[in-house]
Design a protein around this motif. Structure first.
Motif, mmCIF file in Angstrom:
data_model
loop_
_atom_site.group_PDB
_atom_site.id
_atom_site.type_symbol
_atom_site.label_atom_id
_atom_site.label_comp_id
_atom_site.label_asym_id
_atom_site.label_seq_id
_atom_site.Cartn_x
_atom_site.Cartn_y
_atom_site.Cartn_z
ATOM 1 N N GLY A 119 0.801 -2.837 10.755
ATOM 2 C CA GLY A 119 0.046 -1.959 9.859
ATOM 3 C C GLY A 119 0.889 -0.929 9.121
ATOM 4 O O GLY A 119 0.385 -0.244 8.236
ATOM 5 N N GLN A 120 2.185 -0.824 9.477
ATOM 6 C CA GLN A 120 3.028 0.174 8.821
ATOM 7 C C GLN A 120 3.896 -0.498 7.754
ATOM 8 O O GLN A 120 4.467 -1.563 7.998
ATOM 9 N N ARG A 121 3.975 0.149 6.597
ATOM 10 C CA ARG A 121 4.744 -0.425 5.491
ATOM 11 C C ARG A 121 6.201 0.064 5.526
ATOM 12 O O ARG A 121 6.457 1.265 5.573
ATOM 13 N N PHE A 122 7.138 -0.899 5.490
ATOM 14 C CA PHE A 122 8.574 -0.607 5.473
ATOM 15 C C PHE A 122 9.140 -1.125 4.162
ATOM 16 O O PHE A 122 9.240 -2.336 3.977
ATOM 17 N N ASP A 123 9.504 -0.231 3.245
ATOM 18 C CA ASP A 123 10.118 -0.647 1.983
ATOM 19 C C ASP A 123 11.603 -0.890 2.206
ATOM 20 O O ASP A 123 12.247 -0.122 2.928
ATOM 21 N N TRP A 124 12.119 -1.951 1.582
ATOM 22 C CA TRP A 124 13.538 -2.267 1.798
ATOM 23 C C TRP A 124 14.195 -2.814 0.545
ATOM 24 O O TRP A 124 13.534 -3.279 -0.378
ATOM 25 N N SER A 125 15.536 -2.726 0.561
ATOM 26 C CA SER A 125 16.349 -3.377 -0.471
ATOM 27 C C SER A 125 17.675 -3.776 0.176
ATOM 28 O O SER A 125 17.885 -3.533 1.377
ATOM 29 N N GLU A 176 -4.850 -14.448 10.659
ATOM 30 C CA GLU A 176 -5.758 -15.016 9.665
ATOM 31 C C GLU A 176 -5.710 -14.254 8.342
ATOM 32 O O GLU A 176 -5.688 -14.846 7.282
ATOM 33 N N ASP A 177 -5.687 -12.930 8.434
ATOM 34 C CA ASP A 177 -5.780 -12.117 7.221
ATOM 35 C C ASP A 177 -4.555 -11.229 7.090
ATOM 36 O O ASP A 177 -3.941 -10.876 8.088
ATOM 37 N N PRO A 178 -4.246 -10.840 5.828
ATOM 38 C CA PRO A 178 -3.179 -9.839 5.668
ATOM 39 C C PRO A 178 -3.567 -8.560 6.404
ATOM 40 O O PRO A 178 -4.754 -8.218 6.487
ATOM 41 N N GLN A 179 -2.575 -7.861 6.935
ATOM 42 C CA GLN A 179 -2.864 -6.650 7.694
ATOM 43 C C GLN A 179 -3.259 -5.505 6.767
ATOM 44 O O GLN A 179 -2.630 -5.319 5.735
ATOM 45 N N PRO A 180 -4.247 -4.708 7.164
ATOM 46 C CA PRO A 180 -4.483 -3.470 6.420
ATOM 47 C C PRO A 180 -3.304 -2.522 6.656
ATOM 48 O O PRO A 180 -2.786 -2.447 7.762
ATOM 49 N N VAL A 181 -2.868 -1.856 5.583
ATOM 50 C CA VAL A 181 -1.730 -0.938 5.714
ATOM 51 C C VAL A 181 -2.257 0.445 6.043
ATOM 52 O O VAL A 181 -3.068 1.010 5.315
ATOM 53 N N THR A 182 -1.813 1.010 7.168
ATOM 54 C CA THR A 182 -2.334 2.295 7.615
ATOM 55 C C THR A 182 -1.322 3.422 7.496
ATOM 56 O O THR A 182 -1.639 4.574 7.737
ATOM 57 N N GLY A 183 -0.072 3.084 7.137
ATOM 58 C CA GLY A 183 0.942 4.146 7.009
ATOM 59 C C GLY A 183 2.204 3.575 6.379
ATOM 60 O O GLY A 183 2.351 2.367 6.269
ATOM 61 N N THR A 184 3.076 4.474 5.947
ATOM 62 C CA THR A 184 4.344 4.071 5.334
ATOM 63 C C THR A 184 5.483 4.725 6.090
ATOM 64 O O THR A 184 5.459 5.924 6.353
ATOM 65 N N PHE A 185 6.480 3.913 6.432
ATOM 66 C CA PHE A 185 7.658 4.408 7.147
ATOM 67 C C PHE A 185 8.527 5.229 6.210
ATOM 68 O O PHE A 185 8.800 4.818 5.084
ATOM 69 N N ARG A 186 8.936 6.401 6.672
ATOM 70 C CA ARG A 186 9.872 7.222 5.904
ATOM 71 C C ARG A 186 11.208 7.201 6.614
ATOM 72 O O ARG A 186 11.316 7.741 7.713
ATOM 73 N N PRO A 187 12.234 6.596 6.013
ATOM 74 C CA PRO A 187 13.542 6.600 6.681
ATOM 75 C C PRO A 187 14.078 8.020 6.785
ATOM 76 O O PRO A 187 13.767 8.848 5.947
#
Ligand code: GTQ
Ligand code: FE2
Length: 366
Positions: free
Chosen positions: A304-310, A354-365
């Motif tokens: 449920g937590q979003r991790f942005d990466w590059s 079955e389903d995409p996860q609902p996103v409940t938060g975003t990771f802050r590095p």
């Protein structure tokens, strides 16, 4: 009568009994069941991400400040998962790290029972000598240093070199099977430039060195005799798969060309290519994953937590966490896992979501 009734009835006697247990070095399971026998895995490691923007300047700084030689050994910054209370481990079973060498430096030869692999991030002119076979390292290459094989790293060029190290060290430590030895000399004997990459010359067939799809089931207690997997081969194979399944994520697992098993008895290595705008199907699996972003950008949703990466970022997907990868630009993810161990012990499970996860938060590095 329940345990609670019993406590009500004779509190003093029960309290004394617990004290007696403690001084006898015994523990009653009835107070421990919930924390020991969890319905599903509860890794202490948490999903986490280390960004290139944070790591790279610190690794660069280490080149200036910390020499590599006997005593200093290897210039390695280990990924320390904050869930593991100060241990230098990316996850309960996996070591992950960034290692770097300045121009003309070399890291002293040694061997250990823990198995290791290197995934090259940037630089040129470095080779790792593994039991006498000098394996050249280029960005995107996978180099193996199987358990108990002598290895040293040499930078013969004028640029800095950065790579990812993956080891099964936490697992080997948990099994109380750690051995380490220094090589009698600083380095293994020099190998003539024309004699480098012997194992790669012995196993030239791409189709036998990497297989499409998820994770291989074959097991082998012997590590791969092929020690270097070239990015040019990986890229060619991913492009071939991509042309057959346009618009889908595709992946290859690197394998032992003799047995078709994962590269090391304890570790698997794979590369996943996710086209721009595409997301992988959600999945949970037993065992830990360390992902290294080789190219592209996007985000992963982990429990449920979003991790942005590059490119150059590294992140951990702990056992049984739900995960999906979303590419913004076409992304290539290197994936290190302990899957062969779980398979060998009958503990491997995966569950498609079955389903995409609902996103409940975003990771802050940090
Ligand atoms: O380069 O041999 O990240 O022995 C940890 C232990 C790298 C290495 C690590 C090692 C090495
Ligand atoms: Fe080592």
């Amino acid at each position: 009568m329940t345990v609670e009734d019993c406590t009500e009835a004779v509190p003093d006697a029960l309290e004394r009994f617990y004290e007696q247990l403690q001084s006898a070095d015994l523990q009653p399971l009835w107070n421990l069941t919930a924390q020991l026998l969890t319905p599903t895995p509860r890794p202490r490691a948490v999903p986490w991400l280390w960004s290139r923007a944070t790591m790279h300047p610190l690794a660069r700084r280490a080149i200036d400040l910390v020499p590599v030689e006997r005593g200093g050994e290897r210039r390695v910054l280990s990924l320390a998962n904050p869930g593991l209370e100060g241990l230098p481990y990316a996850a309960g079973t996996l070591w992950g790290a960034i290692q770097c060498l300045g121009p003309r430096e070399s890291a002293p030869a040694h061997r250990h029972s823990a198995g290791a692999l290197r995934f090259v991030l940037e630089g040129a002119g470095v080779w790792t000598t593994v039991d006498g076979d000098a394996c050249d390292m280029h960005p995107g290459d996978l180099i193996l240093t199987p358990g108990q094989q002598w290895h040293d790293h040499t930078n013969g060029g004028d640029s800095e070199m950065y790579w990812f190290d993956g080891l099964d060290l936490p697992l080997v430590a948990a099994l109380d099977a750690v051995f380490f030895e220094e090589y009698p000399e600083l380095r293994q004997p020099d190998v003539a430039p024309g004699e480098h990459n012997r194992s790669a010359a012995d196993f030239p067939r791409r189709s036998e060195n990497m297989v499409p799809g998820g994770t291989v089931a074959a097991l082998d207690p012997t590590p791969s005799p092929l020690l270097a997997y070239r990015w040019t081969d990986t890229d060619t194979e991913l492009a071939r798969l991509q042309s057959r399944w346009p618009g889908s994520a595709v992946s290859v697992e690197f394998v032992n060309p003799r047995s078709g098993a994962s590269v090391l008895p304890t570790l698997s290595a794979a590369m996943q290519r996710v086209p721009a705008g595409v997301a992988t199907a959600g999945v949970r699996r037993t065992g830990n994953t360390v992902a290294v972003v080789f190219a592209g950008s996007g985000h992963s949703v982990i429990d449920g937590q979003r991790f942005d990466w590059s490119a150059g970022d590294m992140f951990v997907v702990p056992s049984w966490s739900a995960v999906e990868h979303h590419a913004a630009d076409r992304a290539d993810l290197f994936l290190l896992r302990d899957t062969p161990v779980l398979r060998a012990l009958g503990l491997y499970r995966e569950q498609a979501l079955e389903d995409p996860q609902p996103v409940t938060g975003t990771f802050r590095p940090r």
